[in-house]
Scaffold this motif. Structure first.
Motif, PDB file in Angstrom:
ATOM      1  N   THR A 215      11.632  66.890  95.635  1.00 34.28           N
ATOM      2  CA  THR A 215      11.650  65.460  95.319  1.00 34.28           C
ATOM      3  C   THR A 215      10.382  64.775  95.827  1.00 34.28           C
ATOM      4  OG1 THR A 215      14.067  65.437  95.461  1.00 34.28           O
ATOM      5  CG2 THR A 215      12.941  63.308  95.581  1.00 34.28           C
ATOM      6  N   ARG A 216       9.961  65.126  97.016  1.00 42.28           N
ATOM      7  CA  ARG A 216       8.755  64.513  97.588  1.00 42.28           C
ATOM      8  C   ARG A 216       7.525  64.832  96.737  1.00 42.28           C
ATOM      9  NH1 ARG A 216       6.803  65.398 103.891  1.00 42.28           N
ATOM     10  NH2 ARG A 216       5.304  63.673 103.965  1.00 42.28           N
ATOM     11  N   THR A 217       7.458  66.054  96.228  1.00 39.35           N
ATOM     12  CA  THR A 217       6.325  66.444  95.388  1.00 39.35           C
ATOM     13  C   THR A 217       6.407  65.797  94.016  1.00 39.35           C
ATOM     14  OG1 THR A 217       6.137  68.529  96.575  1.00 39.35           O
ATOM     15  CG2 THR A 217       5.072  68.416  94.424  1.00 39.35           C
ATOM     16  N   ASN A 218       7.609  65.705  93.454  1.00 43.13           N
ATOM     17  CA  ASN A 218       7.780  64.966  92.194  1.00 43.13           C
ATOM     18  C   ASN A 218       7.272  63.536  92.348  1.00 43.13           C
ATOM     19  OD1 ASN A 218       8.889  67.132  90.851  1.00 43.13           O
ATOM     20  ND2 ASN A 218      11.007  66.415  91.008  1.00 43.13           N
ATOM     21  N   ARG A 219       7.591  62.941  93.489  1.00 44.28           N
ATOM     22  CA  ARG A 219       7.158  61.569  93.762  1.00 44.28           C
ATOM     23  C   ARG A 219       5.632  61.482  93.811  1.00 44.28           C
ATOM     24  NH1 ARG A 219       9.654  59.271  99.048  1.00 44.28           N
ATOM     25  NH2 ARG A 219       8.121  60.651  99.996  1.00 44.28           N
ATOM     26  N   ALA A 220       4.998  62.442  94.488  1.00 44.54           N
ATOM     27  CA  ALA A 220       3.534  62.436  94.590  1.00 44.54           C
ATOM     28  C   ALA A 220       2.892  62.611  93.225  1.00 44.54           C
ATOM     29  CB  ALA A 220       3.068  63.549  95.530  1.00 44.54           C
ATOM     30  N   ILE A 221       3.441  63.512  92.415  1.00 41.56           N
ATOM     31  CA  ILE A 221       2.873  63.749  91.092  1.00 41.56           C
ATOM     32  C   ILE A 221       3.077  62.528  90.198  1.00 41.56           C
ATOM     33  CG2 ILE A 221       3.107  65.146  88.985  1.00 41.56           C
ATOM     34  CD1 ILE A 221       3.635  67.571  90.782  1.00 41.56           C
ATOM     35  N   TYR A 222       4.249  61.904  90.304  1.00 40.91           N
ATOM     36  CA  TYR A 222       4.479  60.700  89.492  1.00 40.91           C
ATOM     37  C   TYR A 222       3.538  59.573  89.898  1.00 40.91           C
ATOM     38  CZ  TYR A 222       6.655  56.941  86.946  1.00 40.91           C
ATOM     39  OH  TYR A 222       6.859  55.886  86.082  1.00 40.91           O
ATOM     40  N   GLN A 223       3.364  59.380  91.194  1.00 41.80           N
ATOM     41  CA  GLN A 223       2.473  58.318  91.656  1.00 41.80           C
ATOM     42  C   GLN A 223       1.030  58.578  91.237  1.00 41.80           C
ATOM     43  OE1 GLN A 223       3.950  58.256  95.888  1.00 41.80           O
ATOM     44  NE2 GLN A 223       3.999  56.055  95.530  1.00 41.80           N
ATOM     45  N   ALA A 224       0.651  59.851  91.139  1.00 33.71           N
ATOM     46  CA  ALA A 224      -0.716  60.194  90.743  1.00 33.71           C
ATOM     47  C   ALA A 224      -0.918  60.098  89.241  1.00 33.71           C
ATOM     48  CB  ALA A 224      -1.063  61.610  91.214  1.00 33.71           C
ATOM     49  N   THR A 225       0.118  60.435  88.454  1.00 27.76           N
ATOM     50  CA  THR A 225      -0.079  60.621  87.013  1.00 27.76           C
ATOM     51  C   THR A 225       0.826  59.771  86.126  1.00 27.76           C
ATOM     52  OG1 THR A 225       1.553  62.416  86.815  1.00 27.76           O
ATOM     53  CG2 THR A 225      -0.696  63.028  87.479  1.00 27.76           C
ATOM     54  N   GLY A 226       1.900  59.198  86.693  1.00 27.87           N
ATOM     55  CA  GLY A 226       2.851  58.465  85.871  1.00 27.87           C
ATOM     56  C   GLY A 226       3.825  59.361  85.136  1.00 27.87           C
ATOM     57  N   THR A 227       3.868  60.645  85.525  1.00 26.14           N
ATOM     58  CA  THR A 227       4.735  61.610  84.859  1.00 26.14           C
ATOM     59  C   THR A 227       5.458  62.472  85.885  1.00 26.14           C
ATOM     60  OG1 THR A 227       3.219  61.733  82.978  1.00 26.14           O
ATOM     61  CG2 THR A 227       4.817  63.510  83.201  1.00 26.14           C
ATOM     62  N   LEU A 228       6.757  62.656  85.699  1.00 28.55           N
ATOM     63  CA  LEU A 228       7.494  63.605  86.527  1.00 28.55           C
ATOM     64  C   LEU A 228       7.250  65.016  85.998  1.00 28.55           C
ATOM     65  CD1 LEU A 228      10.986  61.888  86.961  1.00 28.55           C
ATOM     66  CD2 LEU A 228       9.241  62.197  88.727  1.00 28.55           C
ATOM     67  N   PRO A 229       6.967  65.970  86.864  1.00 21.89           N
ATOM     68  CA  PRO A 229       6.761  67.342  86.384  1.00 21.89           C
ATOM     69  C   PRO A 229       8.069  67.954  85.898  1.00 21.89           C
ATOM     70  CG  PRO A 229       6.817  67.315  88.771  1.00 21.89           C
ATOM     71  CD  PRO A 229       6.848  65.873  88.329  1.00 21.89           C
ATOM     72  N   GLN A 230       7.988  68.720  84.844  1.00 19.11           N
ATOM     73  CA  GLN A 230       9.205  69.338  84.314  1.00 19.11           C
ATOM     74  C   GLN A 230       9.620  70.552  85.134  1.00 19.11           C
ATOM     75  OE1 GLN A 230       9.039  70.465  80.168  1.00 19.11           O
ATOM     76  NE2 GLN A 230      11.110  71.279  80.162  1.00 19.11           N
ATOM     77  N   TYR A 231       8.651  71.363  85.549  1.00 18.18           N
ATOM     78  CA  TYR A 231       8.952  72.668  86.146  1.00 18.18           C
ATOM     79  C   TYR A 231       8.754  72.689  87.660  1.00 18.18           C
ATOM     80  CZ  TYR A 231       8.084  73.871  81.256  1.00 18.18           C
ATOM     81  OH  TYR A 231       8.089  73.903  79.888  1.00 18.18           O
TER      82      TYR A 231
END
Length: 338
Positions: A215-231
């Motif tokens: 979850t913490r990494t999903n949050r970082a990726i979303y904050q960086a890119t505006g997209t939740l990672p699928q995998y």
């Protein structure tokens, strides 16, 4: 009169098609159709989990969420778990009603493009349906542990030069440090996946801490890119069945291990990949080692010379990856943790 009769016939045909359900309903102008999640998923709970995954992305988008606590809160929104619950096919996407939530959204509309491979084909417009693909000449290159401030941009230039795409499984703490590079990965047509926050062995930390890492990494990726990672790719490939159920994201493993982390030798990296790679394979490499990044141009050229098309994981899996399953190659998957 003939024109009037013909118009009535056409109208009856359209109404008949709409009553049958499927893609016609989804794209007919001004037409909505109520369906159950059981219909949308052919009663497959893993497909329903995939719809929930797409719903979280849409909630964040419609709420224009940017703050870290908002991204954490999306996992607290109650989403459908029962096949009898209903949604609506609209011209713009799948409309879902929401229970009271942190975002104060009453409903969301998930674009059909985000449901490719998740919803049974007949309920999607033709442009968003999956078709049979031949994977005997397809290979997915994947790179773990980045982003690296120097090596990842160098690798992106190589991918662009040879007109190929790859999938990057990134570590959350590095994404937070170098968000611009994560954006560049996506801008180049590549794919981003979750590789934990700081690379622990999931099997040794337990389910709660594993969920926190993801979850913490999903949050970082979303904050960086505006997209939740699928995998998600678990460090060392280790993940339990309970962890797989809890994170509710498809797990991507690999069928070819370059062992570049052990060799740190460009020539050996090239030889190892070329020796073992065949159509439908997922190749594991790392974009934090200079030798691996240096090996990429030769690997790409040699694979292309053999007639292979280098694609993202989503393309290789034909967009059919579902939560609760782990994927080793195009036609090699099993329950997560087994």
């Amino acid at each position: 009169m003939r024109h009037i009769k013909w118009g009535l016939v056409v109208g009856l045909v359209i109404l008949t098609l709409v009553s049958l359900g499927g893609g016609v309903t989804a794209i007919a102008k001004g037409t909505d159709k109520t369906v159950t999640f059981g219909q949308l998923t052919a009663k497959n709970p893993k497909r329903l989990a995939a719809i929930r995954q797409a719903a979280r992305q849409q909630i964040l988008k419609q709420a224009k969420a940017k703050k870290g606590n908002q991204i954490t809160a999306v996992y607290q929104v109650k989403l459908p778990t029962h096949m009898t619950k209903k949604a609506t096919l609209t011209p713009d996407g799948l409309q879902m009603n929401l229970l009271a939530n942190h975002f104060k959204l009453k409903k969301i509309t998930i674009p059909y493009s985000q449901l490719k491979g998740k919803v049974v084909n007949r309920y999607l417009p033709k442009a968003n349906r999956t078709k049979s693909v031949k994977t005997t000449k397809m290979v997915a290159l994947t790179f773990d542990d980045g982003p690296d401030p120097k090596l990842t941009p160098r690798l992106l230039k190589t991918l662009k030069k040879y007109h190929v795409h790859a999938t990057f499984f990134e570590v959350g703490q590095s994404v937070a440090r170098y968000p611009k590079i994560s954006r560049a990965v996506l801008a180049g047509g590549n794919e981003l996946g979750n590789h934990s926050w700081n690379h622990p062995n999931f099997n040794s930390i337990g389910t709660a801490k594993t969920v926190s890492q993801v979850t913490r990494t999903n949050r970082a990726i979303y904050q960086a890119t505006g997209t939740l990672p699928q995998y998600v790719r678990p460090p060392y490939g280790n993940i339990t069945a309970a962890e797989g159920r809890a994170i509710e994201q498809p797990v991507v493993r690999w069928s070819v291990d370059s062992r570049d982390w052990a060799y740190l030798n460009t020539r050996k990296d090239i030889n190892e990949v070329m020796k073992d790679t065949h159509g439908g394979d997922i190749v594991l490499m790392h974009d934090i080692h200079a030798q691996s990044v240096a090996a990429a141009p030769t690997i790409i050229k040699r694979l292309k010379a053999k007639g292979y098309k280098l694609v993202t994981v989503s393309e290789l899996l034909n967009y059919h990856a579902l939560p609760g399953l782990q994927y080793f190659g195009a036609h090699d998957y099993r329950t997560t943790g087994k």
